[in-house]
Design a protein around this motif. Structure first.
Motif, PDB file in Angstrom:
ATOM      1  N   VAL A  53     -25.553  39.681   2.108  1.00  0.00           N
ATOM      2  CA  VAL A  53     -24.743  40.979   0.858  1.00  0.00           C
ATOM      3  C   VAL A  53     -24.304  40.104   0.099  1.00  0.00           C
ATOM      4  N   ILE A  54     -24.397  38.810  -0.265  1.00  0.00           N
ATOM      5  CA  ILE A  54     -24.316  38.330  -1.358  1.00  0.00           C
ATOM      6  C   ILE A  54     -25.813  38.356  -2.640  1.00  0.00           C
ATOM      7  N   LEU A  58     -28.324  43.508   1.498  1.00  0.00           N
ATOM      8  CA  LEU A  58     -27.025  44.965   2.251  1.00  0.00           C
ATOM      9  C   LEU A  58     -25.987  44.262   1.766  1.00  0.00           C
ATOM     10  N   ARG A  59     -25.657  45.852   1.383  1.00  0.00           N
ATOM     11  CA  ARG A  59     -24.380  46.010   0.782  1.00  0.00           C
ATOM     12  C   ARG A  59     -23.026  45.902   1.466  1.00  0.00           C
ATOM     13  N   PRO A  76     -27.213  46.039  -7.690  1.00  0.00           N
ATOM     14  CA  PRO A  76     -28.781  45.861  -6.822  1.00  0.00           C
ATOM     15  C   PRO A  76     -29.174  44.822  -6.819  1.00  0.00           C
ATOM     16  N   ALA A  77     -30.073  44.450  -5.843  1.00  0.00           N
ATOM     17  CA  ALA A  77     -31.090  43.301  -5.377  1.00  0.00           C
ATOM     18  C   ALA A  77     -31.518  42.517  -6.243  1.00  0.00           C
ATOM     19  N   HIS A  78     -32.301  43.806  -7.319  1.00  0.00           N
ATOM     20  CA  HIS A  78     -32.679  43.052  -8.360  1.00  0.00           C
ATOM     21  C   HIS A  78     -32.278  42.178  -9.053  1.00  0.00           C
ATOM     22  N   ILE A  85     -28.331  33.596  -8.882  1.00  0.00           N
ATOM     23  CA  ILE A  85     -28.401  33.215  -8.129  1.00  0.00           C
ATOM     24  C   ILE A  85     -29.531  33.487  -6.743  1.00  0.00           C
ATOM     25  N   SER A  86     -30.108  32.713  -6.848  1.00  0.00           N
ATOM     26  CA  SER A  86     -31.178  32.285  -5.524  1.00  0.00           C
ATOM     27  C   SER A  86     -31.375  32.418  -4.218  1.00  0.00           C
TER      28      SER A  86
END
Ligand code: ATP
Ligand code: MG
Length: 241
Positions: A53-54, A58-59, A76-78, A85-86
């Motif tokens: 989620v972070i 995942l939404r 969005p994840a990208h 954040i990695s």
């Protein structure tokens, strides 16, 4: 620079799941800049789901994720690595037919990190001397501990302010686990904030400032790492004492 005086990362009332299955029930937690924080919990508790989620893979169905004072819940994840954040995923997920160096280079793909990729590679090889010796070796031929080091180093190539580590000790011997955790402490000393998921409760808490215990998708306890290590309930449930 931190935009707000609050925590670097803050989850408030996060719910999430897979299809009809709800895995997280109102998870709230915070990580302050400079801290190492551990999430503890049994198999299936929801630790990996929380990290997903972070990092936007995942939404959340409810709640908010704030990073550096900004609401990133719907990003969005990208877009997440760009923010700093990695996520070093469970199971490492290296490219086995690529060399150590090529795997690391793939970590520096965002706009923030790309211009510094060369210097970042030198930084990682200094942090993990074992990888320096093996920089041209195919990742799939490394030992488990070395592969974990590549996974962490690849995560650092993105120049994160917050590093998410999902069970770095999985499948490693106690000695190699100790080595990996010592490097995580070094990473913290370099100013990177770390949120780490661990089933290896003693080692995880030993290098952490604070910890959160997750059971069945809920935070059931949190506090200073030293206090959790002394807690009778934790000792009975997770240390078999
Ligand atoms: N892709 C998925 N599809 C459906 N259910 C999933 C999926 N991933 C996880 N789950 C379920 O969500 C719950 C939480 O899983 P999660 O992977 O977050 O646990 P975890 O705390 O990381 O456990 P572990 O220590 O075993 O890695 C579990 O019941 C799991 O079966
Ligand atoms: Mg997991």
């Amino acid at each position: 620079m931190t935009a707000a005086a609050g925590p670097l990362l803050e989850l408030a009332g996060i719910r999430a799941g897979y299809g009809d299955f709800q895995a997280l029930f109102d998870i709230s937690l915070e990580v302050r800049a400079g801290e190492i924080v551990t999430l503890i919990g049994a198999n299936g508790a929801g630790k990996t789901t929380t990290l997903r989620v972070i990092s936007g893979s995942l939404r959340a169905t409810a709640g908010t994720v704030r990073f550096d004072g900004h609401d990133i819940t719907q990003l969005p994840a990208h877009a997440i690595p760009e923010r700093g954040i990695s996520h070093v995923p469970e199971g490492r997920q290296l490219f086995p037919h690529m060399t150590v160096e090529e795997n690391l280079d793939l970590g520096a793909y965002n706009r923030r990190s790309r211009p510094r990729a060369r210097a970042a590679l030198d930084d990682q090889l200094a942090l993990f001397p074992r990888l320096k010796e093996r920089r041209r070796q195919l990742a799939g031929t490394l030992s488990g501990g070395e592969q974990q080091m590549v996974a962490i180093a690849r995560g650092l190539m993105a120049a994160p302010r917050l590093l998410l580590l999902d069970e770095p000790s999985l499948g490693l011997s106690p000695k190699i686990t100790e080595e990996v955790f010592a490097r995580v402490q070094d990473i913290g000393k370099r100013g990177v904030t770390v949120l780490i998921v661990e089933q290896n409760v003693v080692d995880g808490l030993s290098i952490s400032d604070r910890g959160y215990v997750i059971e069945n998708g809920r935070v059931v306890m949190h506090g200073a790492a030293a206090a959790l290590l002394r807690d009778d309930k934790i000792r009975a449930a997770y240390l078999g004492l």
